[in-house]
Design a protein around this motif. Sequence first.
Motif, PDB file in Angstrom:
ATOM      1  N   LEU A   1      -1.803   8.034   4.802  1.00 42.11           N
ATOM      2  CA  LEU A   1      -2.221   8.835   5.952  1.00 42.11           C
ATOM      3  C   LEU A   1      -1.652  10.245   5.891  1.00 42.11           C
ATOM      4  O   LEU A   1      -2.316  11.209   6.296  1.00 42.11           O
ATOM      5  CB  LEU A   1      -1.778   8.149   7.247  1.00 42.11           C
ATOM      6  CG  LEU A   1      -2.513   6.836   7.567  1.00 42.11           C
ATOM      7  CD1 LEU A   1      -1.839   6.131   8.731  1.00 42.11           C
ATOM      8  CD2 LEU A   1      -3.985   7.084   7.872  1.00 42.11           C
ATOM      9  N   ALA A   2      -0.441  10.396   5.381  1.00 39.86           N
ATOM     10  CA  ALA A   2       0.142  11.737   5.250  1.00 39.86           C
ATOM     11  C   ALA A   2      -0.717  12.594   4.318  1.00 39.86           C
ATOM     12  O   ALA A   2      -0.955  13.785   4.588  1.00 39.86           O
ATOM     13  CB  ALA A   2       1.572  11.637   4.724  1.00 39.86           C
TER      14      ALA A   2
ATOM     15  N   GLY B   1      -9.416   1.359   7.441  1.00 46.37           N
ATOM     16  CA  GLY B   1      -8.904   1.210   6.088  1.00 46.37           C
ATOM     17  C   GLY B   1      -9.227   2.459   5.280  1.00 46.37           C
ATOM     18  O   GLY B   1      -9.803   2.390   4.197  1.00 46.37           O
ATOM     19  N   CYS B   2      -8.835   3.626   5.815  1.00 49.59           N
ATOM     20  CA  CYS B   2      -9.319   4.916   5.308  1.00 49.59           C
ATOM     21  C   CYS B   2      -8.589   5.417   4.082  1.00 49.59           C
ATOM     22  O   CYS B   2      -9.001   6.417   3.487  1.00 49.59           O
ATOM     23  CB  CYS B   2      -9.244   5.960   6.420  1.00 49.59           C
ATOM     24  SG  CYS B   2      -7.550   6.362   6.947  1.00 49.59           S
ATOM     25  N   SER B   3      -7.470   4.791   3.706  1.00 48.94           N
ATOM     26  CA  SER B   3      -6.682   5.251   2.569  1.00 48.94           C
ATOM     27  C   SER B   3      -6.325   6.733   2.759  1.00 48.94           C
ATOM     28  O   SER B   3      -5.843   7.104   3.824  1.00 48.94           O
ATOM     29  CB  SER B   3      -7.434   4.998   1.253  1.00 48.94           C
ATOM     30  OG  SER B   3      -6.648   5.307   0.137  1.00 48.94           O
ATOM     31  N   GLU B   4      -6.580   7.576   1.760  1.00 49.83           N
ATOM     32  CA  GLU B   4      -6.183   8.985   1.836  1.00 49.83           C
ATOM     33  C   GLU B   4      -7.265   9.867   2.448  1.00 49.83           C
ATOM     34  O   GLU B   4      -7.183  11.088   2.385  1.00 49.83           O
ATOM     35  CB  GLU B   4      -5.787   9.490   0.452  1.00 49.83           C
ATOM     36  CG  GLU B   4      -4.547   8.770  -0.080  1.00 49.83           C
ATOM     37  CD  GLU B   4      -4.085   9.274  -1.432  1.00 49.83           C
ATOM     38  OE1 GLU B   4      -4.651  10.267  -1.945  1.00 49.83           O
ATOM     39  OE2 GLU B   4      -3.149   8.687  -1.984  1.00 49.83           O
ATOM     40  N   GLY B   5      -8.274   9.239   3.049  1.00 46.74           N
ATOM     41  CA  GLY B   5      -9.223   9.978   3.873  1.00 46.74           C
ATOM     42  C   GLY B   5     -10.371  10.638   3.135  1.00 46.74           C
ATOM     43  O   GLY B   5     -11.068  11.477   3.719  1.00 46.74           O
TER      44      GLY B   5
ATOM     45  N   PHE C   1       0.813  -1.213   0.000  1.00 48.62           N
ATOM     46  CA  PHE C   1       0.000   0.000   0.000  1.00 48.62           C
ATOM     47  C   PHE C   1       0.848   1.264   0.000  1.00 48.62           C
ATOM     48  O   PHE C   1       0.443   2.282  -0.573  1.00 48.62           O
ATOM     49  CB  PHE C   1      -0.996  -0.019   1.156  1.00 48.62           C
ATOM     50  CG  PHE C   1      -2.151  -0.949   0.895  1.00 48.62           C
ATOM     51  CD1 PHE C   1      -3.049  -0.685  -0.121  1.00 48.62           C
ATOM     52  CD2 PHE C   1      -2.311  -2.107   1.623  1.00 48.62           C
ATOM     53  CE1 PHE C   1      -4.104  -1.544  -0.395  1.00 48.62           C
ATOM     54  CE2 PHE C   1      -3.353  -2.983   1.364  1.00 48.62           C
ATOM     55  CZ  PHE C   1      -4.251  -2.696   0.350  1.00 48.62           C
ATOM     56  N   ASN C   2       2.008   1.240   0.599  1.00 48.36           N
ATOM     57  CA  ASN C   2       2.893   2.393   0.468  1.00 48.36           C
ATOM     58  C   ASN C   2       3.356   2.555  -0.987  1.00 48.36           C
ATOM     59  O   ASN C   2       3.440   3.672  -1.502  1.00 48.36           O
ATOM     60  CB  ASN C   2       4.099   2.271   1.403  1.00 48.36           C
ATOM     61  CG  ASN C   2       3.779   2.764   2.802  1.00 48.36           C
ATOM     62  OD1 ASN C   2       3.042   3.739   2.984  1.00 48.36           O
ATOM     63  ND2 ASN C   2       4.323   2.094   3.806  1.00 48.36           N
ATOM     64  N   TRP C   3       3.635   1.428  -1.649  1.00 50.34           N
ATOM     65  CA  TRP C   3       3.992   1.491  -3.072  1.00 50.34           C
ATOM     66  C   TRP C   3       2.803   1.967  -3.903  1.00 50.34           C
ATOM     67  O   TRP C   3       2.944   2.824  -4.788  1.00 50.34           O
ATOM     68  CB  TRP C   3       4.441   0.108  -3.554  1.00 50.34           C
ATOM     69  CG  TRP C   3       4.614   0.034  -5.040  1.00 50.34           C
ATOM     70  CD1 TRP C   3       5.691   0.446  -5.770  1.00 50.34           C
ATOM     71  CD2 TRP C   3       3.650  -0.455  -5.985  1.00 50.34           C
ATOM     72  NE1 TRP C   3       5.462   0.239  -7.119  1.00 50.34           N
ATOM     73  CE2 TRP C   3       4.212  -0.314  -7.275  1.00 50.34           C
ATOM     74  CE3 TRP C   3       2.369  -1.010  -5.856  1.00 50.34           C
ATOM     75  CZ2 TRP C   3       3.543  -0.702  -8.430  1.00 50.34           C
ATOM     76  CZ3 TRP C   3       1.697  -1.394  -7.005  1.00 50.34           C
ATOM     77  CH2 TRP C   3       2.275  -1.240  -8.270  1.00 50.34           C
ATOM     78  N   TRP C   4       1.623   1.432  -3.624  1.00 49.40           N
ATOM     79  CA  TRP C   4       0.432   1.791  -4.393  1.00 49.40           C
ATOM     80  C   TRP C   4       0.140   3.282  -4.289  1.00 49.40           C
ATOM     81  O   TRP C   4      -0.305   3.916  -5.254  1.00 49.40           O
ATOM     82  CB  TRP C   4      -0.755   0.967  -3.901  1.00 49.40           C
ATOM     83  CG  TRP C   4      -2.025   1.213  -4.654  1.00 49.40           C
ATOM     84  CD1 TRP C   4      -3.142   1.832  -4.196  1.00 49.40           C
ATOM     85  CD2 TRP C   4      -2.310   0.847  -6.015  1.00 49.40           C
ATOM     86  NE1 TRP C   4      -4.106   1.875  -5.167  1.00 49.40           N
ATOM     87  CE2 TRP C   4      -3.617   1.273  -6.299  1.00 49.40           C
ATOM     88  CE3 TRP C   4      -1.582   0.198  -7.005  1.00 49.40           C
ATOM     89  CZ2 TRP C   4      -4.218   1.091  -7.533  1.00 49.40           C
ATOM     90  CZ3 TRP C   4      -2.180   0.012  -8.250  1.00 49.40           C
ATOM     91  CH2 TRP C   4      -3.482   0.458  -8.497  1.00 49.40           C
ATOM     92  N   HIS C   5       0.415   3.869  -3.136  1.00 49.52           N
ATOM     93  CA  HIS C   5       0.149   5.292  -2.919  1.00 49.52           C
ATOM     94  C   HIS C   5       1.338   6.169  -3.308  1.00 49.52           C
ATOM     95  O   HIS C   5       1.450   7.292  -2.834  1.00 49.52           O
ATOM     96  CB  HIS C   5      -0.235   5.529  -1.455  1.00 49.52           C
ATOM     97  CG  HIS C   5      -1.620   5.061  -1.124  1.00 49.52           C
ATOM     98  ND1 HIS C   5      -2.744   5.786  -1.438  1.00 49.52           N
ATOM     99  CD2 HIS C   5      -2.060   3.926  -0.522  1.00 49.52           C
ATOM    100  CE1 HIS C   5      -3.817   5.132  -1.034  1.00 49.52           C
ATOM    101  NE2 HIS C   5      -3.436   4.002  -0.485  1.00 49.52           N
TER     102      HIS C   5
ATOM    103  N   ILE D   1      -4.590   7.675  12.194  1.00 51.77           N
ATOM    104  CA  ILE D   1      -3.678   6.849  12.979  1.00 51.77           C
ATOM    105  C   ILE D   1      -3.219   5.675  12.123  1.00 51.77           C
ATOM    106  O   ILE D   1      -4.028   5.037  11.445  1.00 51.77           O
ATOM    107  CB  ILE D   1      -4.376   6.311  14.247  1.00 51.77           C
ATOM    108  CG1 ILE D   1      -4.892   7.463  15.118  1.00 51.77           C
ATOM    109  CG2 ILE D   1      -3.453   5.408  15.050  1.00 51.77           C
ATOM    110  CD1 ILE D   1      -5.784   7.000  16.262  1.00 51.77           C
ATOM    111  N   ALA D   2      -1.933   5.375  12.170  1.00 51.38           N
ATOM    112  CA  ALA D   2      -1.417   4.176  11.506  1.00 51.38           C
ATOM    113  C   ALA D   2      -1.771   2.966  12.358  1.00 51.38           C
ATOM    114  O   ALA D   2      -1.459   2.912  13.553  1.00 51.38           O
ATOM    115  CB  ALA D   2       0.092   4.278  11.329  1.00 51.38           C
ATOM    116  N   ALA D   3      -2.442   1.990  11.755  1.00 48.57           N
ATOM    117  CA  ALA D   3      -2.852   0.795  12.489  1.00 48.57           C
ATOM    118  C   ALA D   3      -3.055  -0.353  11.528  1.00 48.57           C
ATOM    119  O   ALA D   3      -3.447  -0.168  10.375  1.00 48.57           O
ATOM    120  CB  ALA D   3      -4.137   1.052  13.287  1.00 48.57           C
TER     121      ALA D   3
END
Length: 206
Positions: free
Chosen positions: A100-101, A71-75, A30-34, A113-115
């Motif tokens: 999240l950033a 599982g909010c992705s970019e909010g 998911f870090n790669w996907w984003h 929150i990272a979880a």
Amino acid sequence: MSADALHRRLFGLLSLFSPRMHTKVLRRYFNWWHRSPDPWKLQVSLYELNKYRTTLDHVPREPYTRILDAGCSEGTFTHLLAREHPGAEIVGVDISERALARARARGEGPRFIAADLTDPGTIGVFDLVFCAETLYYLGRDERLRHVSRRLRDLVAPGGVLVLVHPWPEARRLHRHLEGDPVTRRIAEHVENDPHRPFSVTCYRRL
């Protein structure tokens, strides 16, 4: 089989990994996907915007004070919840720090929150919890049972859990909550989109 269904099935194979490795793979993916903003086009897709509106239209009309977007992705949906429930505390959680950033950069309101949903830690309980398009990433069989219980435990007694997933796959993804003695399905709506049908299913924590 559609490309979306194949994608979801491949992620189900992560159940073969240890829980620690499973989490590690998801976080890296998911870090790669984003790596680029809004990779799913959640902010502009008419399908996604309709799904958000349909979801909100089928939530029981009750006062909610603490709301979780799991599982909010970019909010995108999280910030929509903040506008819909201006008096509530809104929390979004995701495994991707990059997502999240971007969620935090969208402005004030929700807390992010990272979880890891397999072990969300001490984020408390909520009287309304949303989990959309997420369970198929978290494994099969016993792993899915474990995550379903974790989600249930994030809901305060009397609170509502809302699951939104592709239909009819949702029947398999939600089966552990269907059989859980402390949850009861109170509503279900199937949106028969000709290309990507989905369901909005609401459970009450007893």
